[in-house]
Write a protein that holds these residues in place. Structure first.
Motif: not given
Length: 423
Positions: A9-32, A122-125
Motif C-alpha cells: 500500500w505504501i508503494q501504491q500511494i508513493g506514486k503521487s510523489g512530493i506535493i507540498l502543502g498542509l491541507e491534507r496533513m491537517e485533515e489527516l491529523l484531525n481525523r486521527l 502518511v509516514e509522518t502521521a
C-alpha cells in the motif's frame, strides 16, 4: 493489513510523489485525533546537517534517561529506519497496525471527495501515532523538504525549533535564491517556542533573524568563536573539541563539519532548560552518537570514504574534510547524483580535489544518467570515466588506485546503502 500488505500500500500511494502543502496533513491529523499535540517535539529544518544534529540531540536526551522518538528521512538501509525510539526501528507489527489505522482514515477522506495524503504525509502521521502510543518523552522531528509547507509543519506548538545550515537545494520547490530558501526553512519557527540557529551565510541569516523578530522568537546562534577543535583521529573516527564551558568533548564522526553540528545540538539541549542536569548527558550522548554515510570509512585497503554530499555546500564541506585529512594523497572521485540536483555546482566545488572522476547512474528513478554526468564533468576534470553502474565505478577505482590513494564516493545519500551492499 499484514506487513507485506502494508508495504504494498505504501508503494501504491508513493506514486503521487512530493506535493507540498498542509491541507491534507491537517485533515489527516484531525481525523486521527491530533496525536502530535500530546508530544514534546523538537522540530529541525535546514539543508545540510539536519540528520546529524537530530542524531546528536536524540543521543544526548537518551543519555539523560529520556524515551526519545526520532523521525528521519531519507533512510539508508531499512524502510522502518525513519521511525525510531531510542535508536530502535519501529516494529513491523506496529508499522502494520498504525498504517491500517491511517489507511482507513485516508479511504474516508477519499470517500468524502478529498485528496488522499501523500506517502510522506502518511509516514509522518504514523510517526506521531507511534510516538504517542509509546509515551515518548521527546520527539526529534526532521523536516522532509523546506519547512513552511512541509507536512511536519502541521506541528503547531513545538517545544523547540532548530535550523541547521542552509544552502541551495530543491530550488524548483523552494526558490532560486538563498533568501527564498531560508524563508521556507524559517516556516518552522513558532511564537512561544525557542529557536536555535546554526551559523549561516549572511543572506540566509538576515531572513532567519527577520522571521524571528516577526514571530517574537529570541534565537540562540551557535558561536564559532567559542569552538576549539583540539584533535582529529581519522581511523578512530574521533574528534575532540571544546565548546563554551564544555571541555574535551568527543564525537565519533569524522567529517570536519560534524563538530559544528554537535555544537548546534548542545545549544538545542541547553535551550530546553531541562531540570535534569545535562552536562554528563551531553558528554556521553555526543560520544555515543552514530550517523553512517557522512564521511565514513568503508575500507582501509584500498582506502575508501563515502559521504552523502548532494548539493554545493555539502560538497564544500566534503572538500574541506578531504583536504584536512588527506592533503597530500592522490584522490579518485566516484559520483552518482539525482538529476534534479545542481550537479554542476557540486562538480565545480570538487574540481580541485582530484584529476579523475568516475560517474555512475544511481539506482533510483531520479538518478542522473552517468553519460550526462560525464559530459557535465569534463570541463572540471582531466579524466572522466562513465562506469554506468556503482559496482563498475568501484571496480574501476580499485584498479586505478595505488598504495596510499584515497577513493571518495559522493553525490547522493541514496547510494550509500548500494555501496555498503557491494563492499
Amino acid at each position: 493489513m499484514t506487513y507485506r500488505e502494508t508495504m504494498d500500500w505504501i508503494q501504491q500511494i508513493g506514486k503521487s510523489g512530493i506535493i507540498l502543502g498542509l491541507e491534507r496533513m491537517e485533515e489527516l491529523l484531525n481525523r486521527l485525533g491530533r496525536p502530535e499535540q500530546d508530544l514534546k517535539i523538537i522540530h529541525v529544518a535546514g539543508t545540510n546537517g539536519k540528520g546529524s544534529v537530530c542524531t546528536f540531540i536524540a543521543a544526548i536526551l537518551e543519555a539523560a534517561g529520556y524515551k526519545v522518538g526520532r523521525y528521519i528521512s531519507p533512510t539508508l538501509y531499512d524502510y522502518r529506519e525513519r521511525i525510531q525510539m531510542n535508536g530502535v526501528y519501529i516494529e513491523p507489527e506496529a508499522l502494520a497496525e498504525g498504517m491500517s489505522v491511517i489507511r482507513e482514515v485516508c479511504e474516508g477522506m477519499a470517500a468524502d471527495g478529498m485528496e488522499v495524503p501523500t506517502v510522506f504525509e502518511v509516514e509522518t502521521a504514523l510517526g506521531f501515532w507511534y510516538f504517542k502510543k509509546n509515551g515518548c518523552d521527546f520527539v526529534v522531528l526532521e523536516t522532509g523538504m523546506g519547512g513552511r509547507l512541509d507536512s511536519t509543519n502541521a506541528v503547531a506548538h513545538p517545544i523547540l525549533s532548530v535550523i541547521t545550515s542552509i544552502s541551495m537545494d530543491h530550488m524548483a520547490q523552494l526558490g532560486n535564491t538563498l533568501a527564498a530558501i531560508a524563508f521556507e526553512k524559517a516556516g518552522i519557527l513558532k511564537p512561544g517556542a525557542p529557536a536555535v540557529i546554526a551559523p549561516q551565510k549572511p543572506a540566509a541569516m538576515e531572513v532567519l533573524l527577520e522571521q524571528c523578530r516577526e514571530k517574537g522568537v529570541s534565537p540562540e546562534i551557535m558561536d564559532r568563536n567559542r569552538l576549539t577543535v583540539k584533535e582529529r583521529r581519522l581511523f578512530e573516527a574521533c574528534q575532540i573539541f571544546d565548546y563554551k564551558q564544555y571541555k574535551n568533548l568527543t564525537i565519533h564522526l569524522s567529517g570536519t563539519y560534524q563538530v559544528e553540528n554537535a555544537c548546534v545540538a548542545i545549544e538545542a539541549v541547553e535551550a530546553l532548560k531541562l531540570e535534569n542536569p545535562m552536562r554528563t548527558a551531553i558528554i556521553q550522548g555526543l560520544a555515543r552518537a552514530e550517523w553512517p554515510g557522512r564521511f565514513q570509512c568503508l575500507s582501509e585497503e584500498p582506502l575508501i570514504f563515502i559521504d552523502g554530499a548532494h548539493n554545493e555546500d555539502g560538497a564544500a564541506a566534503l572538500r574541506e574534510s578531504v583536504e584536512t585529512y588527506f592533503p597530500e594523497q592522490r584522490k579518485i572521485l566516484i559520483m552518482g547524483v539525482f538529476a534534479d540536483k545542481d550537479y554542476r555546482a557540486i562538480l565545480k566545488e570538487m574540481q580541485n580535489v582530484s584529476k579523475t572522476l568516475i560517474s555512475f547512474t544511481p539506482e533510483n528513478t531520479r538518478g542522473l544518467d552517468s553519460a550526462e554526468l560525464k559530459n557535465a564533468a569534463q570541463p572540471y576534470f582531466e579524466q572522466v570515466i562513465d562506469a554506468k553502474t556503482a559496482g563498475n565505478a568501484l571496480d574501476i577505482a580499485k584498479r586505478r588506485a595505488k598504495s596510499g590513494d584515497v577513493i571518495i564516493i559522493f553525490g547522493s545519500l541514496s547510494t550509500i546503502s548500494t555501496f555498503y551492499d557491494i563492499l
